[in-house]
Structure formats: structure tokens, C-alpha cells
Design a protein around this motif. Structure first.
Motif, PDB file in Angstrom:
ATOM      1  N   PRO A  14      29.235 -56.339   7.317  1.00 47.29           N
ATOM      2  CA  PRO A  14      30.278 -56.257   6.276  1.00 47.29           C
ATOM      3  C   PRO A  14      30.135 -54.807   5.521  1.00 47.29           C
ATOM      4  CG  PRO A  14      28.254 -57.352   5.451  1.00 47.29           C
ATOM      5  CD  PRO A  14      27.965 -57.030   7.077  1.00 47.29           C
ATOM      6  N   VAL A  15      29.424 -53.902   6.077  1.00 46.47           N
ATOM      7  CA  VAL A  15      29.261 -52.661   5.472  1.00 46.47           C
ATOM      8  C   VAL A  15      30.376 -51.706   6.417  1.00 46.47           C
ATOM      9  CG1 VAL A  15      27.945 -50.436   5.174  1.00 46.47           C
ATOM     10  CG2 VAL A  15      27.037 -52.732   4.797  1.00 46.47           C
ATOM     11  N   VAL A  16      31.301 -51.368   6.015  1.00 47.73           N
ATOM     12  CA  VAL A  16      32.370 -50.795   7.063  1.00 47.73           C
ATOM     13  C   VAL A  16      32.741 -49.189   6.809  1.00 47.73           C
ATOM     14  CG1 VAL A  16      33.773 -52.969   7.018  1.00 47.73           C
ATOM     15  CG2 VAL A  16      34.430 -51.436   5.332  1.00 47.73           C
ATOM     16  N   LEU A  17      32.096 -48.780   5.828  1.00 49.16           N
ATOM     17  CA  LEU A  17      32.375 -47.341   5.647  1.00 49.16           C
ATOM     18  C   LEU A  17      31.140 -46.892   4.463  1.00 49.16           C
ATOM     19  CD1 LEU A  17      33.859 -44.646   5.804  1.00 49.16           C
ATOM     20  CD2 LEU A  17      35.280 -45.259   4.013  1.00 49.16           C
ATOM     21  N   VAL A  18      30.468 -45.814   5.031  1.00 49.82           N
ATOM     22  CA  VAL A  18      29.522 -45.353   4.402  1.00 49.82           C
ATOM     23  C   VAL A  18      29.413 -43.643   4.728  1.00 49.82           C
ATOM     24  CG1 VAL A  18      26.700 -45.304   3.591  1.00 49.82           C
ATOM     25  CG2 VAL A  18      27.904 -47.405   4.041  1.00 49.82           C
ATOM     26  N   ASP A  19      29.578 -42.985   3.677  1.00 46.30           N
ATOM     27  CA  ASP A  19      29.559 -41.453   4.144  1.00 46.30           C
ATOM     28  C   ASP A  19      29.166 -40.440   2.927  1.00 46.30           C
ATOM     29  OD1 ASP A  19      29.578 -39.299   5.996  1.00 46.30           O
ATOM     30  OD2 ASP A  19      31.722 -39.370   5.929  1.00 46.30           O
ATOM     31  N   LEU A  20      28.558 -39.526   3.052  1.00 42.96           N
ATOM     32  CA  LEU A  20      28.424 -38.276   2.206  1.00 42.96           C
ATOM     33  C   LEU A  20      29.509 -37.320   2.724  1.00 42.96           C
ATOM     34  CD1 LEU A  20      24.764 -37.847   1.513  1.00 42.96           C
ATOM     35  CD2 LEU A  20      26.607 -38.440  -0.018  1.00 42.96           C
ATOM     36  N   ARG A  21      30.408 -36.571   1.892  1.00 41.22           N
ATOM     37  CA  ARG A  21      31.469 -35.491   2.337  1.00 41.22           C
ATOM     38  C   ARG A  21      31.522 -34.500   1.492  1.00 41.22           C
ATOM     39  NH1 ARG A  21      36.017 -39.822   3.904  1.00 41.22           N
ATOM     40  NH2 ARG A  21      34.904 -40.717   5.582  1.00 41.22           N
ATOM     41  N   ASP A  22      31.381 -33.069   1.914  1.00 42.23           N
ATOM     42  CA  ASP A  22      31.835 -31.989   1.259  1.00 42.23           C
ATOM     43  C   ASP A  22      33.318 -31.602   0.963  1.00 42.23           C
ATOM     44  OD1 ASP A  22      32.282 -31.032   3.700  1.00 42.23           O
ATOM     45  OD2 ASP A  22      30.859 -29.294   3.473  1.00 42.23           O
ATOM     46  N   GLY A  38      27.682 -34.613 -25.089  1.00 39.69           N
ATOM     47  CA  GLY A  38      28.157 -33.665 -26.072  1.00 39.69           C
ATOM     48  C   GLY A  38      28.439 -32.168 -25.478  1.00 39.69           C
ATOM     49  N   ALA A  39      28.111 -31.954 -24.561  1.00 39.89           N
ATOM     50  CA  ALA A  39      28.131 -30.523 -23.853  1.00 39.89           C
ATOM     51  C   ALA A  39      29.472 -30.665 -23.052  1.00 39.89           C
ATOM     52  CB  ALA A  39      27.013 -30.216 -22.954  1.00 39.89           C
ATOM     53  N   VAL A  40      30.040 -29.363 -23.165  1.00 38.31           N
ATOM     54  CA  VAL A  40      31.318 -29.289 -22.208  1.00 38.31           C
ATOM     55  C   VAL A  40      30.748 -29.025 -20.611  1.00 38.31           C
ATOM     56  CG1 VAL A  40      33.077 -27.657 -21.584  1.00 38.31           C
ATOM     57  CG2 VAL A  40      32.523 -28.226 -23.913  1.00 38.31           C
ATOM     58  N   VAL A  41      31.339 -29.736 -19.844  1.00 35.96           N
ATOM     59  CA  VAL A  41      30.921 -29.428 -18.693  1.00 35.96           C
ATOM     60  C   VAL A  41      32.311 -28.605 -18.049  1.00 35.96           C
ATOM     61  CG1 VAL A  41      30.652 -30.727 -16.327  1.00 35.96           C
ATOM     62  CG2 VAL A  41      29.445 -31.195 -18.319  1.00 35.96           C
ATOM     63  N   SER A  42      32.003 -27.648 -17.027  1.00 35.44           N
ATOM     64  CA  SER A  42      32.850 -26.922 -16.788  1.00 35.44           C
ATOM     65  C   SER A  42      33.162 -27.122 -15.170  1.00 35.44           C
ATOM     66  CB  SER A  42      32.918 -25.394 -16.668  1.00 35.44           C
ATOM     67  OG  SER A  42      31.545 -24.864 -16.029  1.00 35.44           O
ATOM     68  N   ALA A  43      32.174 -27.439 -14.329  1.00 38.70           N
ATOM     69  CA  ALA A  43      32.150 -27.926 -12.956  1.00 38.70           C
ATOM     70  C   ALA A  43      30.744 -28.479 -12.567  1.00 38.70           C
ATOM     71  CB  ALA A  43      32.591 -26.630 -12.131  1.00 38.70           C
ATOM     72  N   LEU A  44      30.428 -28.962 -11.305  1.00 39.53           N
ATOM     73  CA  LEU A  44      29.128 -29.247 -11.055  1.00 39.53           C
ATOM     74  C   LEU A  44      29.154 -29.239  -9.513  1.00 39.53           C
ATOM     75  CD1 LEU A  44      29.552 -32.449  -9.759  1.00 39.53           C
ATOM     76  CD2 LEU A  44      29.900 -33.187 -12.271  1.00 39.53           C
ATOM     77  N   ASP A  45      27.849 -29.216  -8.976  1.00 41.99           N
ATOM     78  CA  ASP A  45      27.314 -29.362  -7.600  1.00 41.99           C
ATOM     79  C   ASP A  45      26.830 -30.677  -7.469  1.00 41.99           C
ATOM     80  OD1 ASP A  45      28.266 -26.661  -6.183  1.00 41.99           O
ATOM     81  OD2 ASP A  45      27.369 -26.248  -8.281  1.00 41.99           O
ATOM     82  N   TYR A  46      26.997 -31.435  -6.402  1.00 35.14           N
ATOM     83  CA  TYR A  46      26.061 -32.519  -6.036  1.00 35.14           C
ATOM     84  C   TYR A  46      25.283 -32.203  -4.805  1.00 35.14           C
ATOM     85  CZ  TYR A  46      28.187 -36.127  -8.898  1.00 35.14           C
ATOM     86  OH  TYR A  46      28.804 -36.800  -9.901  1.00 35.14           O
ATOM     87  N   GLU A  47      24.055 -32.407  -4.644  1.00 33.73           N
ATOM     88  CA  GLU A  47      23.135 -32.332  -3.564  1.00 33.73           C
ATOM     89  C   GLU A  47      22.448 -33.545  -3.287  1.00 33.73           C
ATOM     90  OE1 GLU A  47      20.516 -28.828  -3.745  1.00 33.73           O
ATOM     91  OE2 GLU A  47      21.933 -27.598  -4.860  1.00 33.73           O
ATOM     92  N   ARG A  83      30.691 -37.564  -2.702  1.00 31.47           N
ATOM     93  CA  ARG A  83      31.037 -36.218  -2.558  1.00 31.47           C
ATOM     94  C   ARG A  83      29.748 -35.261  -2.839  1.00 31.47           C
ATOM     95  NH1 ARG A  83      35.488 -32.969  -3.670  1.00 31.47           N
ATOM     96  NH2 ARG A  83      34.162 -31.345  -3.050  1.00 31.47           N
ATOM     97  N   THR A  84      29.644 -34.351  -2.047  1.00 29.47           N
ATOM     98  CA  THR A  84      28.591 -33.296  -2.170  1.00 29.47           C
ATOM     99  C   THR A  84      29.202 -32.138  -2.369  1.00 29.47           C
ATOM    100  OG1 THR A  84      28.265 -32.905   0.261  1.00 29.47           O
ATOM    101  CG2 THR A  84      26.854 -34.605  -0.787  1.00 29.47           C
ATOM    102  N   GLY A  85      28.531 -30.957  -2.531  1.00 28.04           N
ATOM    103  CA  GLY A  85      28.939 -29.687  -2.747  1.00 28.04           C
ATOM    104  C   GLY A  85      29.740 -29.456  -4.148  1.00 28.04           C
ATOM    105  N   VAL A 125      36.295 -30.580 -12.768  1.00 24.92           N
ATOM    106  CA  VAL A 125      36.799 -31.521 -13.564  1.00 24.92           C
ATOM    107  C   VAL A 125      37.808 -32.289 -12.969  1.00 24.92           C
ATOM    108  CG1 VAL A 125      37.617 -32.025 -15.978  1.00 24.92           C
ATOM    109  CG2 VAL A 125      35.663 -30.365 -15.527  1.00 24.92           C
ATOM    110  N   GLY A 126      37.882 -33.298 -12.985  1.00 23.95           N
ATOM    111  CA  GLY A 126      39.019 -34.154 -12.310  1.00 23.95           C
ATOM    112  C   GLY A 126      38.826 -34.713 -10.758  1.00 23.95           C
ATOM    113  N   ASP A 127      37.937 -34.038 -10.182  1.00 29.45           N
ATOM    114  CA  ASP A 127      37.566 -34.138  -8.736  1.00 29.45           C
ATOM    115  C   ASP A 127      36.943 -35.832  -8.713  1.00 29.45           C
ATOM    116  OD1 ASP A 127      38.541 -31.893  -7.740  1.00 29.45           O
ATOM    117  OD2 ASP A 127      36.794 -31.022  -7.611  1.00 29.45           O
ATOM    118  N   LEU A 128      37.274 -36.341  -7.523  1.00 28.62           N
ATOM    119  CA  LEU A 128      36.659 -37.448  -7.037  1.00 28.62           C
ATOM    120  C   LEU A 128      35.318 -37.470  -6.620  1.00 28.62           C
ATOM    121  CD1 LEU A 128      39.269 -39.458  -5.501  1.00 28.62           C
ATOM    122  CD2 LEU A 128      39.093 -39.299  -8.000  1.00 28.62           C
ATOM    123  N   ALA A 129      34.342 -37.893  -7.352  1.00 28.39           N
ATOM    124  CA  ALA A 129      32.789 -37.796  -6.778  1.00 28.39           C
ATOM    125  C   ALA A 129      32.248 -39.107  -6.121  1.00 28.39           C
ATOM    126  CB  ALA A 129      31.994 -37.882  -8.252  1.00 28.39           C
TER     127      ALA A 129
END
Length: 141
Positions: free
Chosen positions: A4-12, A45-54, A84-86, A90-94
Motif C-alpha cells: 500500500p505504500v506507493v510513494l515515499v521521498d525526500l526532495r530538495d 507570533g514571529a514573522v517568518v521570511s524563509a526556512l530550511d529543512y534538514e 521537502r528539504t533545503g 513562504v508559500g512553498d510546499l513543504a
């Protein structure tokens, strides 16, 4: 018996909702539930301008185990999860997860269990860049 597990991935690279939706489609399933996590412009309560996933090297293995566990404990016929990684703005799919089941309630239940369990168990950490120039890590053990 099918897996039943048809797709699993981490992508940058950017994620595709259509890819995940197509992966879980099955003729026995009348319900497909999707969850799409999007980078928002604030956190606690804090403004987020961008982020990185590791991610830890074991993250994909953990994601696959969670997907299998959720599928086995639900009525889901197919499940999928991509994160996602990398660097993300704002607005990007994570993250995009999906579950397909014979009926909508089963699909909703499996999809919620999938995203909640992935978030609690997968070793993926978020490094947020805040509007005031500071940074913070989220999800560290």
C-alpha cells in the motif's frame, strides 16, 4: 498482496500535488484525502521570511515505516508521503501526503494519521529565518 505504500521521498526540489494524487489512485478507492503543508509567513507570533529543512539520513526509512504502519492500521488501500528539504520560501510546499480508501471517511482518517505520525516521528528539522534577522530551529530532539 500489493504494497500500500506507493510513494515515499525526500526532495530538495519543488513538490507536486498531482504526482502524489496520481500515485494513490486506485479503482477500489472512492475517497482520496490529501494534506498539503505550506510554508507560512509567521510562527508563534514571529514573522517568518524563509526556512530550511534538514533531514537525518534515516528520515526516508522512518517515513516508509510510518506509511506502512498507518496503512496496516487503517482502511487505506494506498498511501504516499513526500517532504521537502533545503531552502524554502513562504508559500512553498513543504510536505504532501495522501491516502486512498474505499470511502471518504476512511481516507480522511488515514491521511490525518499519516501526517500527524510523520510529523511526530520523522527526523526532519526546520531552521526558520525570522523577520527580525534572527533564526530558530524547530523540531530538534
Amino acid at each position: 498482496m500489493h504494497d500500500p505504500v506507493v510513494l515515499v521521498d525526500l526532495r530538495d526540489e519543488p513538490l507536486s500535488v498531482d504526482e502524489v494524487l496520481d500515485a494513490v489512485r486506485h479503482p477500489a478507492c472512492g475517497g482520496v484525502a490529501l494534506f498539503v503543508g505550506v510554508v507560512r509567513d509567521h510562527d508563534h507570533g514571529a514573522v517568518v521570511s524563509a526556512l530550511d529543512y534538514e533531514a537525518h539520513p534515516s528520515a526516508v526509512e522512518t517515513m516508509r515505516a510510518v506509511c506502512a504502519e498507518v496503512a496496516a492500521g487503517s482502511e487505506a488501500v494506498r498511501v504516499a508521503a513526500v517532504h521537502r528539504t533545503g531552502a524554502l520560501g513562504v508559500g512553498d510546499l513543504a510536505v504532501v501526503v495522501a491516502a486512498a480508501a474505499p470511502h471518504r471517511g476512511q481516507a480522511f482518517d488515514a491521511c490525518r494519521a499519516l501526517i500527524d505520525t510523520l510529523k511526530s516521528r520523522t527526523p526532519i528539522w526546520k531552521h526558520q529565518r525570522l523577520g527580525d534577522g534572527s533564526t530558530e530551529w524547530v523540531g530538534l530532539p
